[in-house]
Scaffold this motif. Structure first.
Motif, short mmCIF file in Angstrom:
data_model
loop_
_atom_site.label_atom_id
_atom_site.label_comp_id
_atom_site.label_asym_id
_atom_site.label_seq_id
_atom_site.Cartn_x
_atom_site.Cartn_y
_atom_site.Cartn_z
N ARG A 1 12.32 29.27 -10.28
CA ARG A 1 11.72 27.79 -10.16
C ARG A 1 11.00 27.63 -9.06
N VAL A 2 9.65 27.11 -9.04
CA VAL A 2 8.75 26.92 -8.33
C VAL A 2 8.87 25.63 -7.45
N GLY A 3 9.26 25.41 -6.16
CA GLY A 3 9.69 24.23 -5.50
C GLY A 3 10.67 23.43 -6.14
N LEU A 4 11.07 22.38 -5.46
CA LEU A 4 12.04 21.33 -5.93
C LEU A 4 11.51 20.18 -6.69
N ASP A 5 12.47 19.61 -7.14
CA ASP A 5 12.09 18.41 -8.04
C ASP A 5 11.50 17.43 -7.21
N ALA A 6 12.00 17.30 -5.83
CA ALA A 6 11.07 16.33 -4.92
C ALA A 6 9.99 16.63 -4.40
N HIS A 7 9.42 18.10 -4.75
CA HIS A 7 8.15 18.51 -4.12
C HIS A 7 6.78 17.85 -4.68
N ILE A 8 6.36 17.25 -3.60
CA ILE A 8 5.14 16.30 -4.16
C ILE A 8 3.80 17.04 -4.17
N ASP A 9 3.45 17.26 -5.45
CA ASP A 9 2.24 18.15 -5.70
C ASP A 9 1.01 17.37 -5.27
N ALA A 10 0.72 16.09 -5.01
CA ALA A 10 -0.18 15.80 -4.70
C ALA A 10 -0.50 15.75 -3.03
N ASP A 11 0.61 15.95 -2.58
CA ASP A 11 0.52 15.99 -1.00
C ASP A 11 1.40 17.35 -0.70
N ALA A 12 0.35 18.35 -0.55
CA ALA A 12 0.86 19.59 -0.86
C ALA A 12 1.63 19.99 0.54
N SER A 13 2.63 21.16 0.43
CA SER A 13 3.23 21.67 1.65
C SER A 13 3.00 23.19 1.82
N PRO A 14 2.67 23.74 3.05
CA PRO A 14 2.62 25.01 3.00
C PRO A 14 3.96 25.80 2.66
N ILE A 15 4.86 25.34 2.61
CA ILE A 15 6.30 25.61 2.38
C ILE A 15 6.70 25.39 1.08
N ILE A 16 6.75 26.56 0.23
CA ILE A 16 7.06 26.48 -1.17
C ILE A 16 8.36 27.54 -1.54
N PRO A 17 9.63 26.88 -1.97
CA PRO A 17 10.68 27.51 -2.21
C PRO A 17 10.66 28.17 -3.61
N LEU A 18 10.76 29.47 -3.67
CA LEU A 18 11.18 30.00 -5.08
C LEU A 18 12.60 30.24 -5.34
N LEU A 19 13.10 29.09 -6.44
CA LEU A 19 14.38 29.09 -6.61
C LEU A 19 14.77 29.90 -7.28
N THR A 20 15.89 31.11 -7.12
CA THR A 20 16.48 32.04 -8.28
C THR A 20 17.94 31.57 -8.37
N PRO A 21 18.45 32.30 -9.53
CA PRO A 21 19.77 32.03 -9.72
C PRO A 21 20.72 32.32 -8.64
N PRO A 22 21.96 31.80 -8.72
CA PRO A 22 22.77 32.37 -7.80
C PRO A 22 23.22 33.86 -8.10
N PRO A 23 23.66 34.49 -7.17
CA PRO A 23 24.40 35.84 -7.49
C PRO A 23 25.46 35.99 -8.44
N GLU A 24 25.26 36.70 -9.43
CA GLU A 24 26.37 36.92 -10.45
C GLU A 24 27.47 37.71 -10.10
N ASN A 25 27.34 38.35 -9.09
CA ASN A 25 28.45 39.33 -8.49
C ASN A 25 27.81 39.70 -6.99
N ARG A 26 28.47 40.47 -6.26
CA ARG A 26 28.44 40.76 -4.81
C ARG A 26 27.42 41.99 -4.70
N SER A 27 27.13 42.58 -5.78
CA SER A 27 26.19 43.87 -5.68
C SER A 27 24.82 43.36 -6.19
N TYR A 28 24.68 42.22 -6.53
CA TYR A 28 23.11 41.84 -7.06
C TYR A 28 22.82 40.23 -6.49
N SER A 29 21.73 40.32 -5.68
CA SER A 29 21.37 38.84 -5.47
C SER A 29 19.86 38.86 -5.74
#
Length: 444
Positions: free
Chosen positions: A342-370
């Protein structure tokens, strides 16, 4: 020395091994130089305006250094020596930020400034309320001898949560209601892990409504906003028209991110500056910034004043809008949006851009894969792109991400390659999950 491990050695090794198993072990990255063609494309540093590699700033700084009477060292703490270089720069910053004379104080870093303020200024009986995502330096300041023991957090940028916390404290405290103690509200104008903005005007309005006696103050950390927003890069406080507002007791602007220099300035009242010069341990007991550091920071402010930085800010924020729009569109078209990434957070304001964009990934399902580590590794190995994974404890559990930081110096081709690399990884992950019989769902 004995070859038998000491109790200390075993304890430290066991603690580090525990972090390693949980994939949260930190290490210094490999040495790199942004100026070499063999280096990865940097999408991870805070060099938002690309001033660190700007030939214009480079030449300007060298010229300034060649004219400067003093370059090396500073002579000690500001309380032992007060170099004219430093005092002159503070005066310049007072004018630049339209601030009260005498209310400007330099620090060696934003971390030092936050620790100094929050360890020293809140008094016994006072309250400190802070955003749950406030920087570690504020927490360290509160731990470092802060005499205000009544502290509360509220949900990130959530005005309803903030109002509930403040209203609860008002009900609890007669002193808060009658104005005999103070409340300090600590926020960041731009959050470094999420790329979201604090609703500063709404927060000021809430303080005015709930504390008509004027005993509640907003403290704004502008570390990631300085140079990018507001008139001549003065930050989000200036952008929101709040400079000089009596509810904003202090704002912190740093020089080490978009401005490619070192140090920070705290903009507050003359009384608090006087108080901090007596009680701020990171100021009193630290050698001041070198003359060279001040000259470098001043050269960056020349870029703000002559419009160079403003043009760079427009470019990087434009790149951010295009990147977010194109990536979201391609993920949606490929059917991997919100399931794998998922690109950014729900609170990310598209009209007021930020140079910081988090790419949200699912949490690790086990310790061997993140997933966050896997995405970062894919971008580096397949596309020569450096975008680091961020996991707990830097961010809350379940909010793993790859943090993308865009720079004014990025080309459209580099940004396109980043989009393609992210989509490529998401598609491959979707196929892998299907082959392994993993049920893909909206986990983000």
């Amino acid at each position: 020395m004995s070859s038998i491990p000491s109790a200390l050695t075993k304890s430290l090794e066991n603690t580090l091994e525990s972090r390693s198993k949980r994939q949260i072990l930190r290490r210094l990255p490999a040495p790199s130089s942004p100026s070499t063609s063999s280096s990865p494309i940097d999408f991870t540093s805070n060099d938002y305006l690309s001033l660190s590699t700007s030939p214009i700033l480079h030449a300007h700084l060298l010229s300034a250094v060649s004219r400067a009477p003093h370059i090396l060292g500073s002579g000690g703490s500001r309380l032992l020596v007060n170099p004219i270089t430093h005092a002159t720069f503070e005066s310049r910053l007072t004018t630049f930020f339209n601030h009260t004379p005498g209310g400007t104080l330099l620090f060696n870093s934003g971390f030092d400034a936050n620790v100094s303020f929050f360890s020293a200024v809140p008094q016994p009986g006072d309250f400190v309320v802070y955003d749950e995502y406030i920087h570690a330096s504020v927490h360290d300041g509160l731990r470092a001898g802060c005499r205000a023991k009544r502290r509360r957090s509220f949900k990130n940028n959530d005005l309803e949560s903030l109002s509930r916390v403040l209203e609860g404290l008002i009900v609890e405290s007669d002193e808060l209601r009658d104005g005999s103690v103070s409340l300090f509200l600590a926020v960041e104008s731009l959050y470094s892990m999420d790329g979201t903005f604090a609703p500063l005007r709404s927060m000021v309005r809430i303080l005015e409504e709930l504390f008509p006696l004027g005993n509640a103050y907003l403290i704004v950390d502008e570390a990631h906003a300085t140079g990018l927003y507001g008139p001549r890069g003065r930050g989000r406080v200036a952008l929101e028209g709040l400079e000089g507002h009596p509810r904003i007791l202090a704002r912190l602007c740093t020089f080490g991110k978009a401005l490619a220099a070192t140090g920070a300035v705290l903009l507050t009242t003359p009384l608090i500056v006087h108080y901090l010069t007596n009680y701020a341990r990171p100021l009193v007991f630290t050698t001041a910034l070198s003359h060279l550091a001040i000259i470098a920071a001043s050269s960056s402010f020349d870029m703000l004043e002559n419009g160079t930085a403003g043009r760079l800010a427009e470019r990087v924020l434009g790149l951010s809008r295009d990147f977010s729009k194109n990536l979201k569109r391609q993920l949606r078209e490929e059917g991997v949006g919100n399931n794998i990434i998922r690109v950014g957070l729900d609170a990310h304001i598209d009209a007021d851009a930020s140079p910081i964009i988090p790419l949200l990934t699912p949490p690790p399902e086990n310790r061997s894969y993140s997933p966050a580590h896997a995405l970062s590794a894919h971008l580096l190995s397949e596309h020569g792109i450096l975008a680091r994974p961020i996991t707990w404890p830097t961010v809350p559990k379940g909010q793993d991400r790859v943090r993308v930081c865009l720079h004014a110096g990025h080309t459209e081709e580099q940004v396109t390659a980043l989009v393609e690399g992210i989509v490529e990884w998401a598609k491959s992950r979707l196929v892998k999950e299907a082959e392994e019989g993993i049920f893909v769902r909206s986990r983000l």
